[in-house]
Design an enzyme around this catalytic site. Structure first.
Site, PDB file in Angstrom:
ATOM      1  N   GLU A 187       0.830  -1.219   0.000  1.00 35.84           N
ATOM      2  CA  GLU A 187       0.000   0.000   0.000  1.00 35.84           C
ATOM      3  C   GLU A 187       0.859   1.261   0.000  1.00 35.84           C
ATOM      4  OE1 GLU A 187      -2.259   3.359   2.005  1.00 35.84           O
ATOM      5  OE2 GLU A 187      -0.452   2.304   2.667  1.00 35.84           O
ATOM      6  N   ASP A 234      -7.977   1.376   8.204  1.00 32.01           N
ATOM      7  CA  ASP A 234      -6.645   1.970   8.099  1.00 32.01           C
ATOM      8  C   ASP A 234      -6.499   3.076   9.148  1.00 32.01           C
ATOM      9  OD1 ASP A 234      -4.091   2.374   7.165  1.00 32.01           O
ATOM     10  OD2 ASP A 234      -4.664   3.076   5.175  1.00 32.01           O
TER      11      ASP A 234
END
Length: 390
Positions: A187, A234
Site C-alpha cells: 500500500e 486503516d
C-alpha cells in the site's frame, strides 16, 4: 426519468439492506475482547506484526508467515490463497519487488464456486520505507490484528449457523454469504505517493479478480463481483478518532456500524469511553455524572451532502473504480503519528484498539446473521470488576 433512476438505484441496494440483522445485547456482552493477544510485546496476534515490514524484505515475509500460521493452526476451515505480483519501484534500481496478498475465505460448506457473496474485511500489512525503522502500528499493524481477532471470534458461530441451516434444509442460494479477510501488500509509496508508486498489491488483486471468471452458471461473474461490501480499515489505534461516512451508497452500512458503536457504549463495553466504569472509578474529582460520548463514527445522521468520495487515496481505490461498494474506515483528520517514527506499539491507545476490535467483530456478526450462534451462556470474565457473570 430522474425519479425512476433514483428508484432503481434504491431497489438495487435493497437486498443488501434487508440482509442485515442485529445481534442482541447478550451477544454483544458475550463477545470476547482480544485481551493479552493484543499485548504489544508478547501478544500472540499483535506483537509479531509490530516490526518493520517493507514489501520484499525479511520483515514482510515474517509477518506474512505469522498470518499463514494463524489461519492454518487456529482457523483451519478458512481457505488460504496467496496472490503474487511484482513491480519495479522508484527505489528498487530496476529490480522487481515481490508483493504478496493473503486472502482468507470462509464460505458455507458445499457452496459452488461463484455462488457466494462475501463481506470483505481489508487492511494492508506492509510498512513504509522511510523513516528508517518505521513500525506502522496504526498503519496498519493494529487493523490487521483486529481482523484476525474478528475472524477467530466468528468462526465457531459460522460453523454452528451453517450446520443448523443444513439440518433444517434452508441452505439455499439466498443464504450463501461468506466472509473474506484481505491482508494486502504494497500500500505504501516507496518514494512519493503517485498512481504508480502506491497500492501495488491492491492494484494487482483488483485487476486479476476482474479478469478471473467463475463458471458460466454462477451467481457472480468474477471474484470481484462477489464482494458485497469492501470494508477497509486503516490508521486505527490512536485515541479519539472521528470517521467520516465517505460514500452515499454505503452510508446505510456506516449507520449500522454506528448503531453498534452506540449500543456498545450504552452497555459500558467501550473501554475508551469516559463513561466506562473503570474510567469513572479513576476520576479524581469523583464526579460520576455521565459525560458526552465522543463517537468514532459521528456522521450517522447526515443524509444529504458532505460525502467526500475517494479523496483519501487508499487500497479501496482500485476496487472502487471497478464498481465495488466500499465502506472506508479511516480517521479524518489523520492521527498525529501518521507516517512518523512515533507510530509504534508504545503510542497505540490500547483501549481504542480493543474497542475497534470489538466493533468490527460485532459488525461482522450482524452482517453474517450470527445471532443465536454464539455461546453467551458460559461464564466470562468481566473486564470492569474482575468477577464472573453468567
Amino acid at each position: 426519468m430522474e425519479l425512476l433512476v433514483a428508484l432503481l438505484g434504491f431497489l438495487g441496494l435493497l437486498p443488501l439492506v434487508l440482509a442485515y440483522s442485529s445481534v442482541s445485547d447478550a451477544t454483544l456482552k458475550g463477545l470476547p475482547g482480544p485481551g493479552a493477544d493484543f499485548d504489544i510485546h508478547t501478544g500472540a496476534l499483535l506483537a509479531p506484526i509490530l516490526r518493520p515490514r517493507v514489501s520484499g524484505t525479511e520483515g514482510s515475509r515474517a509477518v506474512l508467515q505469522h498470518f499463514v500460521d494463524f489461519f492454518k493452526q487456529e482457523l483451519p476451515d478458512w481457505r488460504l490463497e496467496l496472490q503474487n505480483s511484482s513491480s519495479t519501484t522508484p527505489t528498487s534500481k530496476g529490480q522487481p519487488v515481490p508483493f504478496v496478498n493473503l486472502i482468507a475465505t470462509r464460505d458455507p460448506p458445499n457452496a459452488r464456486v461463484g455462488d457466494v457473496g462475501r463481506l470483505a474485511l481489508v487492511a494492508h500489512y506492509d510498512s513504509k520505507l522511510e523513516p528508517a525503522g518505521f513500525i506502522g502500528a496504526i498503519d496498519s499493524a493494529a487493523p490487521c490484528a483486529m481482523l484476525m481477532h474478528a475472524a477467530r471470534t466468528v468462526d465457531q458461530a459460522l460453523t454452528k449457523k451453517w450446520a443448523a441451516m443444513a439440518a433444517e434444509g434452508t441452505d439455499d442460494l439466498e443464504d450463501k454469504k461468506g466472509v473474506q479477510i484481505l491482508l494486502l501488500d504494497g500500500e505504501e509509496a516507496f518514494n512519493v505517493w503517485t498512481d504508480t508508486d502506491s497500492l501495488y498489491g491492491a492494484r494487482a488483486l483488483a485487476e486479476e479478480w476482474e479478469t478471473t471468471f467463475n463458471p458460466a452458471p454462477s451467481a457472480y461473474k468474477t471474484p470481484l463481483d462477489s464482494i458485497d461490501l469492501f470494508v477497509l480499515l486503516d490508521l486505527l489505534g490512536s485515541r479519539g478518532p472521528t470517521i467520516p461516512s465517505f460514500y452515499t451508497t454505503t452510508h446505510w452500512a456506516y449507520k449500522h456500524m454506528a448503531q453498534i458503536e452506540q449500543r456498545l457504549r450504552d452497555l459500558a463495553l467501550f473501554k475508551s469511553s469516559p463513561n466506562h466504569p473503570l474510567k469513572v472509578a479513576k476520576r479524581e474529582d469523583k464526579n460520576k455524572d455521565k459525560r458526552k460520548e465522543p463517537l468514532f463514527l459521528n456522521e450517522a445522521t447526515k443524509e444529504n451532502g458532505g460525502f467526500y468520495g475517494g479523496y483519501i487515496a487508499d487500497d479501496h481505490l482500485p476496487f472502487l473504480a471497478r464498481g465495488v461498494e466500499v465502506l472506508h474506515i479511516i480517521p479524518s483528520p489523520f492521527p498525529h503519528v501518521w507516517h512518523d517514527i512515533m507510530d509504534d506499539g508504545e503510542h497505540l491507545d490500547m483501549d481504542t484498539v480493543e474497542d475497534w476490535a470489538r466493533l468490527v467483530t460485532a459488525f461482522t456478526a450482524e452482517w453474517m446473521d450470527l445471532e443465536g450462534f454464539f455461546d453467551v451462556r458460559t461464564k466470562r470474565e468481566v473486564e470492569v470488576t474482575g468477577k464472573s457473570e453468567l
